[in-house]
Design an enzyme around this catalytic site. Sequence first.
Site, PDB file in Angstrom:
ATOM      1  CD  GLU A 101      -2.700   1.070   2.617  1.00  0.00           C
ATOM      2  OE1 GLU A 101      -3.820   1.598   2.628  1.00  0.00           O
ATOM      3  OE2 GLU A 101      -2.204   0.502   3.619  1.00  0.00           O
ATOM      4  CE  LYS A 173      -7.764   0.581   3.831  1.00  0.00           C
ATOM      5  NZ  LYS A 173      -6.673   1.381   4.439  1.00  0.00           N
ATOM      6  CB  CYS A 214      -4.143  -1.841   4.441  1.00  0.00           C
ATOM      7  SG  CYS A 214      -3.167  -1.485   5.941  1.00  0.00           S
TER       8      CYS A 214
END
Length: 339
Positions: A101, A173, A214
């Site tokens: 990321e 995300k 993440c």
Amino acid sequence: MNGNLKGKMVFLVEQGSEHSKISKRNHKITAWVQPISFSLAHQRATVPAISTAFSKMAVNSVRVAAAQMTSINDLATNYATCSRLVKEAASAGAKLLCFPENFSFVGAKDGESLKIAEPLDGPIMKGYCTLARESNMWLSLGGFQERGSDDAHLCNTHVLIDDTGNIRSTYRKMHLFDVDVPGGAVYKESSFTEAGKEIVAIDSPFGRLGLTVCYDLRFPEVYQQLRFHHGAEVLLVPAAFTKVTGEAHWEVLLRARAIETQCYVIAAAQGGKHSEKRESFGDTLIIDPWGTVIGRLPDKVSTGITVADIDFSLIKAVRTKMPISQHRKPIEFWKQASM
């Protein structure tokens, strides 16, 4: 890396005055009832193998790599680091390299990421498309600062580029990091980031890939959806975990996702100090469908890559021997059970 891994090979690649470790482990599979013991970074684990039919590394496999780096607030410097790691991955025989990321930029001050955010057809991403094409390498670029719907927001976008330099898929995300880290900083990702709304899986030479980023890692339903409803075989988890949360939860969460979905997990991580205000945990990992760590850098915060083989016959063997997809209860069952 301290300790010995059966079948492990370590390559040392020299880049000027720098040395980067590339580690590869081809885990040997013996019998279902016989244990394989190995030592890994001071941690000892014993896991049963899968099947005598796969006692040698299957021909039906492909080599992948995962990067670890310490991105800073300099686009050119980060690109140079990524370029060097691509060359190392290519030298090791990998056909896919997964970056962490925020691979291209980590801001040192509030608002810096918004200032450099670009659309996917902008010069930053075009540079990485060129890198993929010239190296004949697929790239997983997790956590790119894609320009949002207004000047106050960006999208934290996982971009998958093929070996011809074309963008094959994007995932934005879903779960934003709005967290007061115990003993650490307070984060409010939603203050400048738009949350994604779509689950993304795509076919590739490396199996069917499930894209995440993440903080998604803490929400197992995403990975359940990717495996059982979208057919994922390999889960990509680019991340920049904080030092505090990484020390507590990083490896256990990744291995849990691998075990419960019977998928490979490739988790490229940011590691080390990006600035005076920000530090990431690191510890890039590649994990097989049985939950065994098969790729790891010797140093949790060094810049380098780890290499492993995706063995499609192992995925099939694990899922055949323990057919959890057949044993799962449908949503209707749980609705009835909770009445």
